[in-house]
Design a protein around this motif. Structure first.
Motif, short mmCIF file in Angstrom:
data_model
loop_
_atom_site.label_atom_id
_atom_site.label_comp_id
_atom_site.label_asym_id
_atom_site.label_seq_id
_atom_site.Cartn_x
_atom_site.Cartn_y
_atom_site.Cartn_z
N GLU A 1 -8.84 4.49 -6.86
CA GLU A 1 -10.26 4.32 -7.18
C GLU A 1 -10.66 2.86 -7.31
O GLU A 1 -11.85 2.53 -7.26
N ASP A 2 -9.69 1.95 -7.46
CA ASP A 2 -9.99 0.53 -7.66
C ASP A 2 -9.63 -0.35 -6.47
O ASP A 2 -9.88 -1.56 -6.50
N VAL A 3 -9.05 0.23 -5.43
CA VAL A 3 -8.62 -0.58 -4.29
C VAL A 3 -9.80 -1.23 -3.58
O VAL A 3 -9.72 -2.38 -3.14
N ALA A 4 -10.91 -0.53 -3.46
CA ALA A 4 -12.06 -1.07 -2.73
C ALA A 4 -12.59 -2.36 -3.34
O ALA A 4 -13.16 -3.20 -2.62
N SER A 5 -12.41 -2.55 -4.63
CA SER A 5 -12.93 -3.75 -5.30
C SER A 5 -11.85 -4.81 -5.52
O SER A 5 -12.14 -5.87 -6.08
N TRP A 6 -10.61 -4.54 -5.07
CA TRP A 6 -9.51 -5.48 -5.29
C TRP A 6 -9.62 -6.66 -4.33
O TRP A 6 -9.93 -6.51 -3.15
N GLU A 7 -9.33 -7.86 -4.86
CA GLU A 7 -9.23 -9.07 -4.05
C GLU A 7 -7.97 -9.81 -4.44
O GLU A 7 -7.63 -9.88 -5.63
N GLY B 1 -5.75 10.12 -1.78
CA GLY B 1 -5.37 8.78 -1.35
C GLY B 1 -6.50 7.97 -0.78
O GLY B 1 -7.68 8.28 -0.94
N LEU B 2 -6.13 6.91 -0.08
CA LEU B 2 -7.07 5.93 0.44
C LEU B 2 -7.63 6.36 1.79
O LEU B 2 -7.01 7.12 2.53
N CYS B 3 -8.79 5.83 2.11
CA CYS B 3 -9.34 6.01 3.45
C CYS B 3 -8.91 4.82 4.32
O CYS B 3 -8.55 3.76 3.80
N PRO B 4 -8.93 4.96 5.63
CA PRO B 4 -8.47 3.88 6.50
C PRO B 4 -9.21 2.57 6.30
O PRO B 4 -8.60 1.49 6.39
N ARG B 5 -10.50 2.59 6.04
CA ARG B 5 -11.23 1.33 5.86
C ARG B 5 -10.76 0.58 4.62
O ARG B 5 -10.71 -0.66 4.62
N GLU B 6 -10.42 1.29 3.57
CA GLU B 6 -9.89 0.63 2.37
C GLU B 6 -8.55 -0.04 2.68
O GLU B 6 -8.29 -1.17 2.23
N MET B 7 -7.72 0.63 3.45
CA MET B 7 -6.44 0.04 3.83
C MET B 7 -6.64 -1.16 4.72
O MET B 7 -5.97 -2.20 4.57
N ARG B 8 -7.56 -1.06 5.66
CA ARG B 8 -7.85 -2.19 6.54
C ARG B 8 -8.31 -3.40 5.75
O ARG B 8 -7.92 -4.54 6.05
N ALA B 9 -9.15 -3.19 4.74
CA ALA B 9 -9.65 -4.31 3.94
C ALA B 9 -8.50 -5.03 3.23
O ALA B 9 -8.49 -6.26 3.16
N VAL B 10 -7.53 -4.28 2.72
CA VAL B 10 -6.37 -4.90 2.08
C VAL B 10 -5.56 -5.70 3.10
O VAL B 10 -5.16 -6.84 2.84
N VAL B 11 -5.31 -5.11 4.26
CA VAL B 11 -4.54 -5.80 5.29
C VAL B 11 -5.23 -7.09 5.69
O VAL B 11 -4.59 -8.16 5.79
N ARG B 12 -6.53 -7.04 5.90
CA ARG B 12 -7.26 -8.25 6.28
C ARG B 12 -7.20 -9.32 5.18
O ARG B 12 -7.11 -10.52 5.47
N LEU C 1 0.86 -1.18 0.00
CA LEU C 1 0.00 0.00 0.00
C LEU C 1 0.90 1.23 0.00
O LEU C 1 1.71 1.41 0.92
N ASP C 2 0.77 2.08 -1.02
CA ASP C 2 1.72 3.19 -1.16
C ASP C 2 1.14 4.23 -2.12
O ASP C 2 0.42 3.89 -3.06
N ALA C 3 1.49 5.48 -1.88
CA ALA C 3 1.14 6.53 -2.83
C ALA C 3 2.07 6.55 -4.03
O ALA C 3 1.72 7.07 -5.09
N HIS C 4 3.26 5.96 -3.89
CA HIS C 4 4.33 6.09 -4.88
C HIS C 4 4.72 4.72 -5.44
O HIS C 4 4.64 3.71 -4.74
N LEU C 5 5.20 4.71 -6.67
CA LEU C 5 5.65 3.47 -7.30
C LEU C 5 6.93 2.93 -6.67
O LEU C 5 7.12 1.72 -6.57
N ASP C 6 7.84 3.81 -6.28
CA ASP C 6 9.14 3.41 -5.70
C ASP C 6 9.89 2.44 -6.60
O ASP C 6 10.48 1.46 -6.14
#
Length: 266
Positions: free
Chosen positions: A178-184, A215-226, A120-125
């Protein structure tokens, strides 16, 4: 140094080990990541150690092994950090790394040797070198791909033209905000999960070195972590600094808890 709140397990019995890595040598905008490990622990003091969703008790699984204090030679420091994390992995513990700048992630990836690097990152690095430094926080994905077979980057919204060209290759997948919420997850094998706190919109986590809007909201980040935690062999949260009132540190600590609850409690 106070331990991460609730990390009460004995080290030899723990399934997870917290390790702080306060490296802060390549930050290019707002330094202060050296304060991240202490700050994350401090702002986690108010958290409950019980998770109703998973019926999981944090203290049954997690021990805090303290900080590996940083020094100026980043290459040498990352080698020592890699060894410390590899020892935890060899003893059956999942390392939970508290940064520090994002370059500490390279030690975590090398210590755990995942198939997939998820970030999870704002940048490509994806720079090969940045300002002449191949160990910069801006080269982390490039270095991770020297160990992992592929990289999945979520929440990215900025990068150089050269980085976007590298991201177009087959071993990199970029999921925009914009697509993180639907990512699995659809990958096979073990994953390493890195959370650069700047993946969050700076309205939620202003205390970071290179904040990027939209950027992302905390719930979107939590969903990825879970979603990733059950497949993960290592975890870090990085780039928290002292330039806010604790918002970034609180989010970082809570995402670490969510990683443990999802991995240990299901």
């Amino acid at each position: 140094m106070a331990a991460f709140p609730g990390a009460d397990a004995e080290l030899h019995e723990a399934a997870y080990a917290v390790v702080g890595a306060p490296l802060d040598v390549s930050t290019t905008f707002r330094p202060g990541a050296r304060f991240g490990p202490e700050r994350i622990r401090r702002f986690a003091r108010a958290f409950d150690g019980y998770d109703r969703r998973t019926d999981c008790r944090f203290g049954e699984f997690v021990a805090d092994d303290g900080d590996l204090e940083a020094w100026d030679d980043a290459a040498e420091y990352l080698r020592f950090l890699e060894g410390k994390l590899a020892d935890h992995r060899a003893d059956g513990r999942v390392p939970l790394l508290l940064g520090g700048e994002h370059s500490v992630t390279v030690a975590g990836v090398r210590a755990t040797e995942p198939d997939v690097y998820v970030c999870l990152d704002a940048h490509l690095d994806l720079y090969d070198t940045y300002a002449g430094n191949e160990r910069s926080h801006a080269t982390v994905t490039r270095r991770a791909l020297e160990t992992a077979e592929e990289a999945i980057l979520l929440g990215v919204r900025t990068g150089s033209e050269t980085e976007w060209d590298r991201a177009a290759e087959a071993d990199v997948t970029v999921i925009g905000p914009e697509d993180v919420a639907s990512w699995e997850p659809a990958f096979a094998g073990d994953a390493y999960l890195s959370v650069d706190i700047d993946a969050a919109d700076p309205g939620f986590a202003p205390g970071t070195g290179t904040p990027a809007p939209f950027g992302l909201c905390p719930r979107e980040m939590r969903a990825v972590v879970r979603a990733v935690a059950p497949s993960a062999v290592g975890f870090d949260v990085v780039e928290v600094n002292d330039r806010d009132d604790g918002q970034a540190a609180a989010l970082a600590g809570k995402l670490l808890q969510e990683f443990v609850f999802a991995g240990a409690g299901g």
